[in-house]
Scaffold this active site. Structure first.
Site, PDB file in Angstrom:
ATOM      1  N   ASP A  66      -4.116   0.281   1.289  1.00 63.91           N
ATOM      2  CA  ASP A  66      -3.747  -0.786   0.362  1.00 63.91           C
ATOM      3  C   ASP A  66      -3.944  -2.121   1.074  1.00 63.91           C
ATOM      4  O   ASP A  66      -3.254  -2.417   2.058  1.00 63.91           O
ATOM      5  CB  ASP A  66      -2.274  -0.584  -0.044  1.00 63.91           C
ATOM      6  CG  ASP A  66      -1.780  -1.667  -0.983  1.00 63.91           C
ATOM      7  OD1 ASP A  66      -2.529  -2.616  -1.250  1.00 63.91           O
ATOM      8  OD2 ASP A  66      -0.631  -1.553  -1.441  1.00 63.91           O
ATOM      9  N   MET A  67      -4.879  -2.921   0.589  1.00 64.68           N
ATOM     10  CA  MET A  67      -5.216  -4.191   1.262  1.00 64.68           C
ATOM     11  C   MET A  67      -4.046  -5.171   1.289  1.00 64.68           C
ATOM     12  O   MET A  67      -4.047  -6.118   2.075  1.00 64.68           O
ATOM     13  CB  MET A  67      -6.419  -4.839   0.587  1.00 64.68           C
ATOM     14  CG  MET A  67      -6.172  -5.239  -0.856  1.00 64.68           C
ATOM     15  SD  MET A  67      -7.698  -5.723  -1.645  1.00 64.68           S
ATOM     16  CE  MET A  67      -7.165  -5.860  -3.342  1.00 64.68           C
ATOM     17  N   LYS A  84     -15.715  -8.877  -1.726  1.00 62.87           N
ATOM     18  CA  LYS A  84     -16.734  -9.170  -2.749  1.00 62.87           C
ATOM     19  C   LYS A  84     -16.180  -8.831  -4.136  1.00 62.87           C
ATOM     20  O   LYS A  84     -15.841  -7.675  -4.407  1.00 62.87           O
ATOM     21  CB  LYS A  84     -17.991  -8.341  -2.469  1.00 62.87           C
ATOM     22  CG  LYS A  84     -19.069  -8.497  -3.494  1.00 62.87           C
ATOM     23  CD  LYS A  84     -20.361  -7.888  -2.987  1.00 62.87           C
ATOM     24  CE  LYS A  84     -21.343  -7.591  -4.079  1.00 62.87           C
ATOM     25  NZ  LYS A  84     -20.913  -6.516  -4.963  1.00 62.87           N
ATOM     26  N   HIS A 133     -10.983 -12.483  -7.349  1.00 68.87           N
ATOM     27  CA  HIS A 133     -10.841 -12.984  -8.737  1.00 68.87           C
ATOM     28  C   HIS A 133     -10.002 -12.031  -9.604  1.00 68.87           C
ATOM     29  O   HIS A 133      -9.672 -12.353 -10.730  1.00 68.87           O
ATOM     30  CB  HIS A 133     -12.207 -13.291  -9.365  1.00 68.87           C
ATOM     31  CG  HIS A 133     -13.042 -12.105  -9.710  1.00 68.87           C
ATOM     32  ND1 HIS A 133     -14.135 -12.186 -10.553  1.00 68.87           N
ATOM     33  CD2 HIS A 133     -12.957 -10.802  -9.337  1.00 68.87           C
ATOM     34  CE1 HIS A 133     -14.673 -10.989 -10.679  1.00 68.87           C
ATOM     35  NE2 HIS A 133     -13.988 -10.140  -9.950  1.00 68.87           N
TER      36      HIS A 133
HETATM   37  C1  LIG Z   1     -13.803  -5.624  -8.992  1.00 69.83           C
HETATM   38  S1  LIG Z   1     -13.876  -4.268  -7.887  1.00 69.83           S
HETATM   39  C2  LIG Z   1     -15.060  -4.818  -6.696  1.00 69.83           C
HETATM   40  C3  LIG Z   1     -15.726  -3.678  -5.995  1.00 69.83           C
HETATM   41  C4  LIG Z   1     -16.797  -4.075  -4.992  1.00 69.83           C
HETATM   42  N1  LIG Z   1     -16.289  -4.967  -3.961  1.00 69.83           N
HETATM   43  C5  LIG Z   1     -17.987  -4.684  -5.700  1.00 69.83           C
HETATM   44  O1  LIG Z   1     -18.258  -5.863  -5.488  1.00 69.83           O
HETATM   45  O2  LIG Z   1     -18.649  -3.981  -6.470  1.00 69.83           O
HETATM   46  C6  LIG Z   1     -12.346  -4.375  -6.999  1.00 69.83           C
HETATM   47  C7  LIG Z   1     -12.128  -3.201  -6.068  1.00 69.83           C
HETATM   48  O3  LIG Z   1     -10.866  -3.386  -5.382  1.00 69.83           O
HETATM   49  C8  LIG Z   1     -10.276  -2.107  -5.216  1.00 69.83           C
HETATM   50  N2  LIG Z   1      -8.825  -2.286  -5.025  1.00 69.83           N
HETATM   51  C9  LIG Z   1      -7.907  -2.640  -5.958  1.00 69.83           C
HETATM   52  N3  LIG Z   1      -6.687  -2.730  -5.413  1.00 69.83           N
HETATM   53  C10 LIG Z   1      -6.818  -2.432  -4.091  1.00 69.83           C
HETATM   54  C11 LIG Z   1      -5.899  -2.346  -2.993  1.00 69.83           C
HETATM   55  N4  LIG Z   1      -4.600  -2.621  -3.174  1.00 69.83           N
HETATM   56  N5  LIG Z   1      -6.385  -2.016  -1.775  1.00 69.83           N
HETATM   57  C12 LIG Z   1      -7.714  -1.744  -1.605  1.00 69.83           C
HETATM   58  N6  LIG Z   1      -8.633  -1.810  -2.605  1.00 69.83           N
HETATM   59  C13 LIG Z   1      -8.191  -2.147  -3.835  1.00 69.83           C
HETATM   60  C14 LIG Z   1     -10.616  -1.375  -6.504  1.00 69.83           C
HETATM   61  O4  LIG Z   1     -10.509   0.025  -6.389  1.00 69.83           O
HETATM   62  C15 LIG Z   1     -12.037  -1.855  -6.770  1.00 69.83           C
HETATM   63  O5  LIG Z   1     -13.010  -0.991  -6.259  1.00 69.83           O
END
Ligand SMILES: C[S@@+](CC[C@H](N)C(=O)[O-])C[C@H]1O[C@@H](n2cnc3c(N)ncnc32)[C@H](O)[C@@H]1O
Length: 362
Positions: free
Chosen positions: A251-252, A265, A269
């Site tokens: 979890d980031m 990336k 947003h």
């Molecule tokens: C809009 S997508 C962007 C995916 C990728 N970076 C791209 O540009 O195609 C956001 C990503 O953040 C991940 N994500 C959401 N919450 C997260 C968390 N708490 N920790 C890690 N990753 C997370 C989601 O699973 C998703 O793949």
């Protein structure tokens, strides 16, 4: 004369209002032709085809519905998605070329420029159901946890919780993100190469990096950079291990693995200012020991744009409002986030229209 002008204006306004009111039908027509594989079928016919030329591709459609399909194509010609090169013969435009699945050599594998999976997701019933809750959501108080976003009101869970809960939605979303990443990865690598963004960098972690498409493209173009991806367990669990990129489930908001560069990336947003500062602080901690340390953000920097790009940005912003707690930000708002997270300076490189690569330094 004045009355004529007023009448003309009134008629124009009436037509404009009709177009805006029924705009969602354009999205539905687009969704339908992608599902039927029409852009790829036209491409395989040499770039121009009548509906009867597309018989094989259109075989699931009963003959009685073909006249309806030509009415759909008429709308999409009027919208610039297809061109009617001669009566009843449809050809691709730059927009529908982005929906062709074959790669540039004609191989039937997904082309790096194909965005059909993204469009199918963004025009799916999941998105529509969420956007229909917008007026009700606008009247809800901020402290109503069940009404955090229109998406949560429609589906009973936040966007990323729902991707793990509903297999159909999770697959739609991950496929859509994979398509977007294939589309931008080459541009990112090209721009990064020219700008020497990766000079001296030995490791990178792509935070929220989805299926690793971008990290793999970076690892291939810059073999001196060891790449990993931090993702939610539900995403990492379904991915094949290929040895090119290491996947870390986590979890980031809590922890980002150490690396010279943290890449974010199309992640920030999706989040409120408060959550962005938290993610950026975790990222700052992760890069605190590297020699060429920085955070690289690829996201929209809203503002100075053509009318078309401006409307695309505004639509994207409302999409973030409907689905998540995030927003599209202008430079001033980005700058504030960087200061609040403890960074000292940043550099914006526009790479794709209004999407930019932002280098942020401790
Ligand atoms: C809009 S997508 C962007 C995916 C990728 N970076 C791209 O540009 O195609 C956001 C990503 O953040 C991940 N994500 C959401 N919450 C997260 C968390 N708490 N920790 C890690 N990753 C997370 C989601 O699973 C998703 O793949």
């Amino acid at each position: 004369m004045a009355a004529t002008t007023n009448n003309a204006e009134l008629l124009q306004a009436h037509a404009d209002l009709w177009c805006h009111t029924f705009g969602y039908l354009k999205s539905m027509a687009l969704h339908s032709v992608i599902k039927l594989g029409i852009p790829t079928a036209i491409h395989r016919c040499g770039g121009g085809a009548s509906l009867s030329d597309l018989q094989v591709a259109l075989s699931p459609i009963p003959k009685s519905k073909w006249p309806c399909l030509s009415r759909l194509m008429k709308l999409l010609v009027a919208s610039g998605i297809f061109r009617e090169s001669e009566p009843g013969v449809y050809s691709l435009t730059p927009v529908s070329r982005l929906l062709v699945e074959d790669d540039i050599d004609g191989n039937q594998q997904t082309a790096s420029t194909c965005l059909s999976k993204f469009t199918v997701m963004a025009t799916s019933p999941f998105h529509f159901a969420a956007s229909q809750r917008l007026p009700e959501w606008l009247m809800k108080n901020e402290d109503d946890a069940d009404a955090e976003t229109p998406f949560k009101m429609a589906h009973g869970a936040g966007f990323f919780a729902y991707t793990g809960r509903d297999l159909e939605f999770g697959t739609l979303f991950n496929d859509a993100m994979g398509a977007c990443s294939r589309f931008t990865a080459e541009i990112v690598v090209r721009e990064c190469g020219g700008a020497e963004v990766f000079a001296g960098v030995t490791s990178l972690v792509d935070v929220g990096g989805g299926d690793g498409t971008t990290a793999k493209a970076i690892a291939k173009a810059f073999p001196h950079v060891r790449c990993s991806v931090l993702e939610l367990p539900q995403v990492v669990d379904g991915l094949p291990v290929d040895g090119v990129v290491e996947f870390v489930a986590g979890d980031m908001m809590e922890f980002v693995p150490q690396a010279d560069v943290v890449l974010l990336k199309f992640v920030l947003h999706n989040w409120s200012d408060e959550d962005c500062v938290r993610i950026l602080k975790r990222s700052n901690e992760a890069i605190s020991t590297g020699a060429n340390r920085k955070v690289i953000i690829i996201d929209t920097v809203a503002g100075s744009a053509s009318k078309q790009t401006f409307e695309a940005q505004a639509l994207n912003d409302i999409c973030m409002m409907v689905l998540t707690t995030g927003a599209e930000r202008d430079e001033e708002k980005w700058h504030r986030l960087f200061l609040d997270a403890g960074f000292s300076r940043y550099k914006i490189n526009p790479i794709l229209g209004s999407q930019s690569l932002i280098e942020v330094f401790p």
